[in-house]
Design an enzyme around this catalytic site. Structure first.
Site, PDB file in Angstrom:
ATOM      1  N   HIS A 175       7.539  -7.542   0.667  1.00 55.00           N
ATOM      2  CA  HIS A 175       7.513  -6.588   1.907  1.00 55.00           C
ATOM      3  C   HIS A 175       8.402  -7.236   2.703  1.00 55.00           C
ATOM      4  CE1 HIS A 175       4.416  -9.511   2.132  1.00 55.00           C
ATOM      5  NE2 HIS A 175       4.577  -9.780   3.306  1.00 55.00           N
TER       6      HIS A 175
ATOM      7  N   HIS B  50       9.104  -7.541   7.045  1.00 56.86           N
ATOM      8  CA  HIS B  50       8.376  -7.182   8.340  1.00 56.86           C
ATOM      9  C   HIS B  50       9.371  -6.589   9.236  1.00 56.86           C
ATOM     10  CE1 HIS B  50       4.903  -9.952   7.548  1.00 56.86           C
ATOM     11  NE2 HIS B  50       5.655 -10.227   6.872  1.00 56.86           N
TER      12      HIS B  50
HETATM   13  P1  5GP Z   1       3.034 -12.448   4.545  1.00 55.78           P
HETATM   14  O1  5GP Z   1       2.670 -13.639   5.254  1.00 55.78           O
HETATM   15  O2  5GP Z   1       2.758 -12.057   3.114  1.00 55.78           O
HETATM   16  O3  5GP Z   1       4.679 -12.194   4.630  1.00 55.78           O
HETATM   17  O4  5GP Z   1       2.703 -10.959   5.490  1.00 55.78           O
HETATM   18  C1  5GP Z   1       1.605 -10.313   4.966  1.00 55.78           C
HETATM   19  C2  5GP Z   1       1.349  -9.309   6.019  1.00 55.78           C
HETATM   20  O5  5GP Z   1       0.235  -8.548   5.472  1.00 55.78           O
HETATM   21  C3  5GP Z   1       0.529 -10.190   7.272  1.00 55.78           C
HETATM   22  O6  5GP Z   1       1.393 -10.129   8.449  1.00 55.78           O
HETATM   23  C4  5GP Z   1      -0.564  -9.316   7.428  1.00 55.78           C
HETATM   24  O7  5GP Z   1      -1.374  -9.165   8.609  1.00 55.78           O
HETATM   25  C5  5GP Z   1      -0.673  -8.116   6.434  1.00 55.78           C
HETATM   26  N1  5GP Z   1      -1.708  -7.665   6.113  1.00 55.78           N
HETATM   27  C6  5GP Z   1      -2.647  -8.286   5.199  1.00 55.78           C
HETATM   28  N2  5GP Z   1      -3.484  -7.577   4.750  1.00 55.78           N
HETATM   29  C7  5GP Z   1      -3.319  -6.303   5.320  1.00 55.78           C
HETATM   30  C8  5GP Z   1      -4.110  -5.017   5.023  1.00 55.78           C
HETATM   31  O8  5GP Z   1      -5.227  -4.903   4.740  1.00 55.78           O
HETATM   32  N3  5GP Z   1      -3.521  -3.870   5.866  1.00 55.78           N
HETATM   33  C9  5GP Z   1      -2.238  -4.184   6.836  1.00 55.78           C
HETATM   34  N4  5GP Z   1      -1.936  -2.825   7.299  1.00 55.78           N
HETATM   35  N5  5GP Z   1      -1.627  -5.222   6.657  1.00 55.78           N
HETATM   36  C10 5GP Z   1      -2.283  -6.263   6.074  1.00 55.78           C
END
Ligand code: 5GP
Ligand code: ZN
Length: 138
Positions: free
Chosen positions: A99, A101
């Site tokens: 993913h 951001h």
């Molecule tokens: P990472 O740290 O893996 O790059 O980002 C994961 C992101 O997913 C985090 O910013 C977190 O807030 C978001 N996230 C985790 N669980 C959920 C969820 O159930 N729904 C949504 N909309 N975002 C989520």
């Protein structure tokens, strides 16, 4: 992937504030935003990280980002955006489904992307050689 939170969102098993859905990519608001409008752009196919994501899937994500990011800037009344991708646990990846951001930004909003440092004499040249060598011998 049964235990993947983003696969569950894609399947509609858990709710999310969806802002875009195409054939290959979905985008929804991050549940814990850095700033309002912080959006996650996610391929519908489950791949663990950017490096294991096939070329065409990654390209679909980039196309979606180029479409969605200006709309986020417009909708939030901001001026620019950062694209972020945490690749691997050490880099802060918490959800192991690729993913990107999109984080909307305004001038002097106080968000610090990452700190900077300086190379000692000779270090940058050494690092350059190491990376070029690694690229030449995958
Ligand atoms: P990472 O740290 O893996 O790059 O980002 C994961 C992101 O997913 C985090 O910013 C977190 O807030 C978001 N996230 C985790 N669980 C959920 C969820 O159930 N729904 C949504 N909309 N975002 C989520
Ligand atoms: Zn998944």
């Amino acid at each position: 992937m049964n235990d993947c939170v983003f696969c569950k969102i894609i399947k509609g098993d858990i709710p999310a504030q969806k802002v875009y859905e195409g054939q290959h990519v979905i985008a929804f608001l991050d549940i814990a935003p850095t700033s309002p409008g912080h959006t996650l752009v996610v391929p519908k196919a489950h791949h663990e990280n950017l490096i294991t994501t096939p070329h065409d899937v990654a390209c679909h994500c980039l196309d979606a980002i180029r479409k969605i990011a200006p709309a986020i800037v417009s909708a939030t009344g901001t001026e620019g955006f950062n694209i972020g991708l945490n690749n691997g646990q050490a880099a802060g990846q918490a959800v192991f489904h690729t993913h990107f951001h999109i984080i909307p930004r305004i001038t002097n909003d106080g968000l610090i992307n990452w700190p900077h440092s300086k190379y000692k004499p000779g270090e940058a040249e050494k690092m350059q050689k190491l990376i070029v060598h690694a690229l030449d011998s995958p």
